[in-house]
Structures are given as C-alpha cells and as structure tokens.
Design a protein around this motif. Structure first.
Motif, PDB file in Angstrom:
ATOM      1  N   LEU A 345      38.848 140.188  83.933  1.00  0.00           N
ATOM      2  CA  LEU A 345      38.632 138.889  83.621  1.00  0.00           C
ATOM      3  C   LEU A 345      38.324 139.684  81.571  1.00  0.00           C
ATOM      4  O   LEU A 345      37.171 140.396  81.967  1.00  0.00           O
ATOM      5  N   SER A 346      38.805 139.013  80.605  1.00  0.00           N
ATOM      6  CA  SER A 346      37.925 139.083  79.255  1.00  0.00           C
ATOM      7  C   SER A 346      36.173 138.898  79.209  1.00  0.00           C
ATOM      8  O   SER A 346      36.088 137.512  80.612  1.00  0.00           O
ATOM      9  N   ASP A 347      35.641 139.595  77.883  1.00  0.00           N
ATOM     10  CA  ASP A 347      33.756 138.320  78.538  1.00  0.00           C
ATOM     11  C   ASP A 347      34.517 137.450  77.776  1.00  0.00           C
ATOM     12  O   ASP A 347      33.285 136.463  78.213  1.00  0.00           O
ATOM     13  N   THR A 348      35.502 136.702  76.416  1.00  0.00           N
ATOM     14  CA  THR A 348      35.275 135.531  77.011  1.00  0.00           C
ATOM     15  C   THR A 348      35.588 134.698  77.880  1.00  0.00           C
ATOM     16  O   THR A 348      35.715 133.650  78.074  1.00  0.00           O
ATOM     17  N   ASP A 349      36.536 135.017  79.017  1.00  0.00           N
ATOM     18  CA  ASP A 349      37.327 134.472  79.636  1.00  0.00           C
ATOM     19  C   ASP A 349      35.783 134.379  81.193  1.00  0.00           C
ATOM     20  O   ASP A 349      35.839 133.065  81.297  1.00  0.00           O
ATOM     21  N   ILE A 350      35.386 135.742  81.059  1.00  0.00           N
ATOM     22  CA  ILE A 350      34.046 134.970  82.138  1.00  0.00           C
ATOM     23  C   ILE A 350      32.550 134.128  81.322  1.00  0.00           C
ATOM     24  O   ILE A 350      32.205 133.208  82.182  1.00  0.00           O
ATOM     25  N   ALA A 351      32.435 134.874  80.169  1.00  0.00           N
ATOM     26  CA  ALA A 351      31.771 133.548  79.541  1.00  0.00           C
ATOM     27  C   ALA A 351      32.188 131.887  79.708  1.00  0.00           C
ATOM     28  O   ALA A 351      30.988 131.108  80.017  1.00  0.00           O
ATOM     29  N   ALA A 352      33.218 131.968  79.427  1.00  0.00           N
ATOM     30  CA  ALA A 352      33.379 130.415  79.515  1.00  0.00           C
ATOM     31  C   ALA A 352      34.241 129.646  81.181  1.00  0.00           C
ATOM     32  O   ALA A 352      33.234 128.640  81.303  1.00  0.00           O
ATOM     33  N   VAL A 353      33.779 130.933  81.943  1.00  0.00           N
ATOM     34  CA  VAL A 353      34.574 129.917  83.139  1.00  0.00           C
ATOM     35  C   VAL A 353      32.853 129.933  83.775  1.00  0.00           C
ATOM     36  O   VAL A 353      32.014 129.344  84.708  1.00  0.00           O
ATOM     37  N   ILE A 354      31.830 130.689  83.669  1.00  0.00           N
ATOM     38  CA  ILE A 354      30.376 130.760  83.692  1.00  0.00           C
ATOM     39  C   ILE A 354      30.088 129.704  83.313  1.00  0.00           C
ATOM     40  O   ILE A 354      29.095 128.723  84.118  1.00  0.00           O
ATOM     41  N   THR A 355      30.155 128.842  81.802  1.00  0.00           N
ATOM     42  CA  THR A 355      29.605 128.024  80.989  1.00  0.00           C
ATOM     43  C   THR A 355      30.208 126.705  81.940  1.00  0.00           C
ATOM     44  O   THR A 355      29.239 125.331  82.688  1.00  0.00           O
ATOM     45  N   PHE A 356      31.468 126.831  82.118  1.00  0.00           N
ATOM     46  CA  PHE A 356      32.115 125.593  83.178  1.00  0.00           C
ATOM     47  C   PHE A 356      31.377 125.150  84.579  1.00  0.00           C
ATOM     48  O   PHE A 356      31.055 124.114  84.957  1.00  0.00           O
ATOM     49  N   GLU A 357      30.853 125.789  84.890  1.00  0.00           N
ATOM     50  CA  GLU A 357      30.588 126.109  86.568  1.00  0.00           C
ATOM     51  C   GLU A 357      28.768 125.660  86.434  1.00  0.00           C
ATOM     52  O   GLU A 357      28.694 125.061  87.464  1.00  0.00           O
ATOM     53  N   ARG A 358      28.784 126.437  85.374  1.00  0.00           N
ATOM     54  CA  ARG A 358      27.045 125.667  85.521  1.00  0.00           C
ATOM     55  C   ARG A 358      27.197 123.596  84.310  1.00  0.00           C
ATOM     56  O   ARG A 358      25.842 124.026  84.602  1.00  0.00           O
ATOM     57  N   ASN A 359      27.881 123.637  84.092  1.00  0.00           N
ATOM     58  CA  ASN A 359      27.819 121.819  83.427  1.00  0.00           C
ATOM     59  C   ASN A 359      28.885 121.599  84.436  1.00  0.00           C
ATOM     60  O   ASN A 359      29.540 120.392  84.114  1.00  0.00           O
ATOM     61  N   ASN A 360      29.316 121.879  85.081  1.00  0.00           N
ATOM     62  CA  ASN A 360      30.321 120.763  86.125  1.00  0.00           C
ATOM     63  C   ASN A 360      29.619 120.335  87.687  1.00  0.00           C
ATOM     64  O   ASN A 360      29.124 120.693  88.070  1.00  0.00           O
ATOM     65  N   TRP A 361      30.591 119.683  88.445  1.00  0.00           N
ATOM     66  CA  TRP A 361      29.966 118.751  89.454  1.00  0.00           C
ATOM     67  C   TRP A 361      28.447 118.728  89.499  1.00  0.00           C
ATOM     68  O   TRP A 361      28.938 117.142  88.927  1.00  0.00           O
ATOM     69  N   ALA A 362      27.834 118.710  90.541  1.00  0.00           N
ATOM     70  CA  ALA A 362      26.464 117.984  90.837  1.00  0.00           C
ATOM     71  C   ALA A 362      25.682 119.562  89.120  1.00  0.00           C
ATOM     72  O   ALA A 362      24.124 118.942  89.422  1.00  0.00           O
ATOM     73  N   ASN A 363      26.364 120.604  89.037  1.00  0.00           N
ATOM     74  CA  ASN A 363      25.573 121.752  87.702  1.00  0.00           C
ATOM     75  C   ASN A 363      25.074 120.528  86.221  1.00  0.00           C
ATOM     76  O   ASN A 363      26.103 120.692  86.104  1.00  0.00           O
ATOM     77  N   LYS A 364      24.267 120.820  85.879  1.00  0.00           N
ATOM     78  CA  LYS A 364      24.072 119.856  84.794  1.00  0.00           C
ATOM     79  C   LYS A 364      23.223 120.969  83.872  1.00  0.00           C
ATOM     80  O   LYS A 364      22.049 120.003  83.732  1.00  0.00           O
ATOM     81  N   THR A 365      23.194 122.520  83.835  1.00  0.00           N
ATOM     82  CA  THR A 365      22.298 122.838  83.166  1.00  0.00           C
ATOM     83  C   THR A 365      22.260 122.236  81.224  1.00  0.00           C
ATOM     84  O   THR A 365      20.799 122.762  80.987  1.00  0.00           O
ATOM     85  N   GLY A 366      23.397 122.175  81.189  1.00  0.00           N
ATOM     86  CA  GLY A 366      23.982 122.027  79.315  1.00  0.00           C
ATOM     87  C   GLY A 366      23.661 123.045  78.936  1.00  0.00           C
ATOM     88  O   GLY A 366      23.043 123.351  77.759  1.00  0.00           O
ATOM     89  N   ASP A 367      23.332 124.404  79.626  1.00  0.00           N
ATOM     90  CA  ASP A 367      22.842 125.180  78.201  1.00  0.00           C
ATOM     91  C   ASP A 367      24.531 125.942  78.936  1.00  0.00           C
ATOM     92  O   ASP A 367      25.913 125.045  78.943  1.00  0.00           O
ATOM     93  N   MET A 368      24.412 127.749  77.568  1.00  0.00           N
ATOM     94  CA  MET A 368      26.082 128.084  77.702  1.00  0.00           C
ATOM     95  C   MET A 368      26.172 129.835  77.751  1.00  0.00           C
ATOM     96  O   MET A 368      24.971 130.380  77.102  1.00  0.00           O
ATOM     97  N   VAL A 369      27.225 129.966  78.409  1.00  0.00           N
ATOM     98  CA  VAL A 369      26.671 131.616  78.044  1.00  0.00           C
ATOM     99  C   VAL A 369      27.868 132.429  77.393  1.00  0.00           C
ATOM    100  O   VAL A 369      29.509 131.898  77.003  1.00  0.00           O
ATOM    101  N   THR A 370      27.641 132.716  75.820  1.00  0.00           N
ATOM    102  CA  THR A 370      28.894 133.295  74.900  1.00  0.00           C
ATOM    103  C   THR A 370      28.715 134.992  75.348  1.00  0.00           C
ATOM    104  O   THR A 370      28.632 135.441  75.938  1.00  0.00           O
ATOM    105  N   PRO A 371      30.644 135.182  74.211  1.00  0.00           N
ATOM    106  CA  PRO A 371      30.996 136.272  75.531  1.00  0.00           C
ATOM    107  C   PRO A 371      30.084 137.553  74.656  1.00  0.00           C
ATOM    108  O   PRO A 371      30.432 138.974  75.194  1.00  0.00           O
ATOM    109  N   ALA A 372      29.537 137.519  73.873  1.00  0.00           N
ATOM    110  CA  ALA A 372      28.313 138.491  73.028  1.00  0.00           C
ATOM    111  C   ALA A 372      27.176 138.725  74.084  1.00  0.00           C
ATOM    112  O   ALA A 372      27.313 139.962  74.903  1.00  0.00           O
TER     113      ALA A 372
END
Length: 379
Positions: A345-372
């Motif tokens: 996966l690309s940097d963008t794909d990995i950043a996106a899927v991690i952001t999705f996982e950290r803010n979905n289901w019971a996970n409500k971290t409220g943060d995001m991971v950037t491609p950088a």
C-alpha cells in the motif's frame, strides 16, 4: 457446522465443481494453450500405457489363479529361476520407461523455456490475494476474491444464493492477448503460494525471497480460472486466479485504460487531507485488504486475528499503530501475525486505513495519521 479453517482449505475442491462449463467432467480440463495440449496428450498416452500394463499383469495373475487352482487338481510347480524371464522383466520395463520418459522430458523442457516472451508479468502472492506487475507496460494492480462475504459466511446454509463462479471470481483479472507468449514471474511476500491455471497448463510455486518463472500462450479468447495451489494459510481457498484472454486490439485498449486509471489514482503529494476524507478513503482500503481477517465489525476472528475495536494498538500511540500496519511489528520490534502492508500500500492508503481504524467501531481517538507521518516511519 463446518469450521472456518476446513472451509478455507476445501476452497480448491469447491471451484473444481463450480460452473456449468465444467460440470460432469471426469478428465482434465479442456486445454487452451500449447503446453496444456502437450500435458493433456501426455496424460492420455501414459494412461493408455498404464491400462495396457494393468491388463497384462492382472490378466496373467487372474489366469494363473483361476486355471492353476488346487480345486481342479493342479499341482504347484517347483522351480528356482529362469534366465529368460529375469531378462524379460528387466528389459521390457526399461523400454516402457524410456517410451514414457521421452515425451515427458520434451514437455518439461518446453514448459521451462521462457525465452522470447512477448509479455512479462510478475505475480506476487500475498495472504490472500495476488499482486500483478506488467513489466513492459508499467501496469500494477492487486487481484482479490470478489465473492460477496454474505455468500461465504452463510455457514448454516440459510438460503443465500451462490454466484455461478463462487470462490473463483476476482475484482481485477489478469488480461493477456491471444496468441502471445506470456512469461509469468512468481514470488511471494509472506509464505509459499503457487500460481495455477489448469486450462493454460501453468503451475509454478511462488516462494518468498526467490524468483521462479513459467509461461503460457492462450489459443482462444476466453476466461480461464485457477487457484493458489499451496496450503498458504486458513483462507487458502479464497485466493483465486482469473485470466482473460482477449484479442490484441482489446488488449491494447485495456492497457490504455489501466494506465489512465493508475494516473488518476495517484494522489496529489501536496494535497492536504481532512480527517473525513482520510476516513472515507480508509474504509475502502480496509474493505479491500483487512476485512477478511478483522471483519467488517472490527471484532476479528477469535483465536486467529485480534479485534481492532477497542484494541490497545488502535487506541494507543499512533507510532505503534503505524509500525504494525507498515511492517507487521509493534513499535519495539516485536513480531506479530500481521501482514506487513508497507510493500503493498501507498503512504496515503496506509494513513487512511489507520485513520479509519482509529475512529471507527468503539475507537474514538479523534486523531488522524497523515501520509507524511507514514513516509517518515518508512525511513
């Protein structure tokens, strides 16, 4: 109820029985390439030889048993050896083996001759999908099982209708032109896989750290289906191969279309992603790469794959989460059962899927991971 492990390992058997085109067949599948024809003919010739040996040997044994039985007054003969018989049962099998080995050797040599290929495709095995790189055309894509999860997860046969090509259908098939020699280079990212398409007479192991090659030339347009032929894990039966042979004109049009798709899919490196955009993109990446193990609910598979919902990785420091997805290890380098997605996966794909996982289901971290941040973690 059949266990999930058993159902995954019987997937190969399932595809052999699927589809009306292959129904009620007891021989090899209809050959559709030069090598497949040679294999088919070799199989038929050797089967006739085996049948002849069977008739002669068991015919002689049956005759001896019936005609020389004690009940008809036959007395056992007493003898020690016979030079002529000793020579005969040595010389005759020798010539039979030579007669069988000669065409077999010619076919094997032809199977290994990958020179002068018109197209070269690298096939990389992953748990559980294939990655394809068209080396001349510069095209790359992943090919995954496209059978809907509701069909696969109908464990108790509650009436879910199976598709015609159940477990042998993919989202992105391999497309090749008819009449052209196609060289397949195989390798693997994790465990041993095998690229196998019976109708094209092609089967080659894909081994991590090694490169193997084989080839085929499709005789006729059509769709040819195969499977990973190694027991590569619990979802081994969910790793099909589909090859579409088309005319050279259609192939050229497909190549042009794929190049346009790849160009359009390349994210703008200067783009500033919002959390909502990353989560939306990450949901698609998760569905394509993670859902088979961790499930759409994020609850995983007990005893095999951990839940993401409420997990310490998905709710802990971002660096640890990035390390697991990128390299398959936690931050301190401890290995996990996680597949390393850094090469897939690309940097963008990995950043996106991690952001999705950290803010979905019971996970409500409220943060995001950037491609950088992912790019920096690769170094």
């Amino acid at each position: 109820m059949i266990s999930k492990e058993l159902r995954s390992f019987v997937g190969v058997a399932a595809w052999l029985a699927a589809g009306t085109a292959l129904a009620n067949r007891y021989n090899l599948q209809e050959p559709q390439s030069t090598i497949a024809h040679q294999i088919y003919d070799l199989h038929t010739d050797i089967m006739w030889i085996i049948l002849g040996i069977f008739v002669v040997v068991f015919g002689a044994m049956t005759y001896a048993i019936v005609m020389h039985r004690k009940s008809v007054g036959h007395k056992a003969a007493q003898f020690h050896e016979h030079v002529g018989v000793e020579i005969a049962w040595t010389i005759i099998p020798f010539f039979i083996l030579i007669f069988m080995a000669w065409p077999a050797t010619k076919t094997i040599i032809a199977m290994k001759d990958t020179s002068s290929a018109d197209i070269t495709i690298k096939a990389t095995g992953y748990q559980w999908k294939w990655g394809y790189d068209y080396l001349q055309e510069g095209i790359s894509f992943y090919s995954s099982l496209s059978t809907p999860r509701d069909q696969i997860e109908d464990y108790e046969h509650k009436g879910t209708k199976k598709s015609e090509h159940y477990l042998i259908e993919v989202d992105n098939p391999v497309v090749v032109p008819v009449g052209k020699k196609v060289r397949i280079i195989t390798t693997a990212n994790d465990v041993i896989h095998a690229w196998w398409v019976p109708q094209l007479g092609i089967k080659q192991d894909a081994i991590p750290g090694f490169v193997r090659d084989t080839w085929f030339r499709a005789d006729n347009p059509g769709t040819y289906r195969g499977q990973c032929a190694e027991l590569c894990g619990k979802d081994h039966g969910f790793m099909p191969i589909v090859v579409e042979a088309v005319s050279p004109e259609k192939y050229a049009a497909w190549v042009a279309e794929q190049k346009k798709k790849m160009a359009a899919a390349v994210p703008d490196p200067s783009k500033q992603w919002t959390p909502e955009e990353l989560k939306a993109h990450g949901e698609k990446v998760y569905a394509a790469n993670c859902v088979a193990c961790h499930q759409a609910t994020g609850m995983g598979l007990p005893g095999a794959f951990p839940a993401l919902s409420g997990s310490k990785i998905a709710t802990g420091p971002k660096e640890g989460h990035i390390a697991v997805v990128l390299n398959g290890v936690v931050k301190d380098g401890k290995p996990t059962a996680m597949v390393a997605f850094g090469k897939q996966l690309s940097d963008t794909d990995i950043a996106a899927v991690i952001t999705f996982e950290r803010n979905n289901w019971a996970n409500k971290t409220g943060d995001m991971v950037t491609p950088a941040e992912v790019k920096a973690a690769r170094k």
